[in-house]
Design a protein around this motif. Sequence first.
Motif, PDB file in Angstrom:
ATOM      1  N   CYS A 213     -61.737  85.303   0.140  1.00  0.00           N
ATOM      2  CA  CYS A 213     -61.075  84.052  -0.241  1.00  0.00           C
ATOM      3  C   CYS A 213     -59.893  84.303  -1.169  1.00  0.00           C
ATOM      4  CB  CYS A 213     -62.067  83.124  -0.937  1.00  0.00           C
ATOM      5  SG  CYS A 213     -63.498  82.683   0.077  1.00  0.00           S
ATOM      6  N   ALA A 216     -60.867  81.330  -6.279  1.00  0.00           N
ATOM      7  CA  ALA A 216     -62.233  80.893  -6.581  1.00  0.00           C
ATOM      8  C   ALA A 216     -62.480  79.473  -6.112  1.00  0.00           C
ATOM      9  CB  ALA A 216     -62.478  81.011  -8.084  1.00  0.00           C
ATOM     10  N   SER A 217     -61.454  78.621  -6.166  1.00  0.00           N
ATOM     11  CA  SER A 217     -61.633  77.232  -5.728  1.00  0.00           C
ATOM     12  C   SER A 217     -61.903  77.157  -4.226  1.00  0.00           C
ATOM     13  CB  SER A 217     -60.401  76.397  -6.082  1.00  0.00           C
ATOM     14  OG  SER A 217     -59.239  76.904  -5.469  1.00  0.00           O
ATOM     15  N   ALA A 220     -65.532  78.229  -3.689  1.00  0.00           N
ATOM     16  CA  ALA A 220     -66.466  77.188  -4.125  1.00  0.00           C
ATOM     17  C   ALA A 220     -66.777  76.191  -3.015  1.00  0.00           C
ATOM     18  CB  ALA A 220     -65.898  76.460  -5.337  1.00  0.00           C
ATOM     19  N   GLU A 221     -65.948  76.146  -1.985  1.00  0.00           N
ATOM     20  CA  GLU A 221     -66.189  75.222  -0.875  1.00  0.00           C
ATOM     21  C   GLU A 221     -67.245  75.741   0.092  1.00  0.00           C
ATOM     22  OE1 GLU A 221     -64.999  72.222  -0.526  1.00  0.00           O
ATOM     23  OE2 GLU A 221     -63.687  72.319  -2.277  1.00  0.00           O
ATOM     24  N   GLN A 224     -73.954  77.602  -0.676  1.00  0.00           N
ATOM     25  CA  GLN A 224     -74.623  78.566  -1.548  1.00  0.00           C
ATOM     26  C   GLN A 224     -75.181  79.752  -0.776  1.00  0.00           C
ATOM     27  OE1 GLN A 224     -74.499  77.980  -4.925  1.00  0.00           O
ATOM     28  NE2 GLN A 224     -75.195  80.096  -5.120  1.00  0.00           N
ATOM     29  N   ARG A 227     -72.679  82.594  -0.477  1.00  0.00           N
ATOM     30  CA  ARG A 227     -71.996  83.093  -1.672  1.00  0.00           C
ATOM     31  C   ARG A 227     -72.182  84.590  -1.896  1.00  0.00           C
ATOM     32  NH1 ARG A 227     -71.077  78.590  -5.090  1.00  0.00           N
ATOM     33  NH2 ARG A 227     -70.338  76.943  -3.679  1.00  0.00           N
TER      34      ARG A 227
END
Length: 249
Positions: A213, A216-217, A220-221, A224, A227
Amino acid sequence: MTRPQPGAARTAARLSRLGHDAVLMPLFEATVTAGIDDLPPVTEISGLVATSARAFDMFEDMNAIAAGLADVRVHAVGAATAQAARDAGFEHVHEGGGTAQALAQALAGDHAGSLTGPRASNRSGRTRLVYLAGVPRTPVIEAAVKAQNINCTVVECYKMREISYSTDILNSVILSPVPDVILLYSANAARRIQALAEPKNAVKSLKSSRFLCLSASIAAELPQDLRSRVIVARRPDEDSLLTSLAELD
């Protein structure tokens, strides 16, 4: 490679030179939805804000010089957007920190009267910041200018439209074999990938893929359960993203 064209092809060429087998799967395409005539009068514009290079597609038929906007300061989210502004004819381009959040912080640190560039004293009548926005978008920039009481007009100048792929094409061509790494350049792309990976969509499992990515934003999409396989570039630019990819080898 999920980013829109023409950037997808350029990045794929870089990946090929680095020895990677890049598969193109643009998830969105940009459509211009506004033109020069949709901007406020030049005499009122103190500066422009852009969070994507696509914002400057509206200057394809008439560049900033011809439109009388060349000396208006541009606040660009990062290097690629800044270069698009310069290519469109803008002379005073400020590069932000690579994310909408960093750009918003920079805007919040400015006073409305300082948004016009080096000749501000000669243009005291220009007090309106113009946000060259896309659809859809997060409200980060609008929230920042509202919090600072900055006079800002939003011009929605491009729209990101979803590109649809049949399940057969995804399974038999694009995702065959299953990719080792999926590069994500936007929050919208992360949400689309999440939807494609849902079992109800009958797309090949992405449980073995890693997700690289740009920020970080964007990470975050992702849900979980993905991740543990997410890697975030150290800086929100493509050079850093590809450096992170090289470190995976």
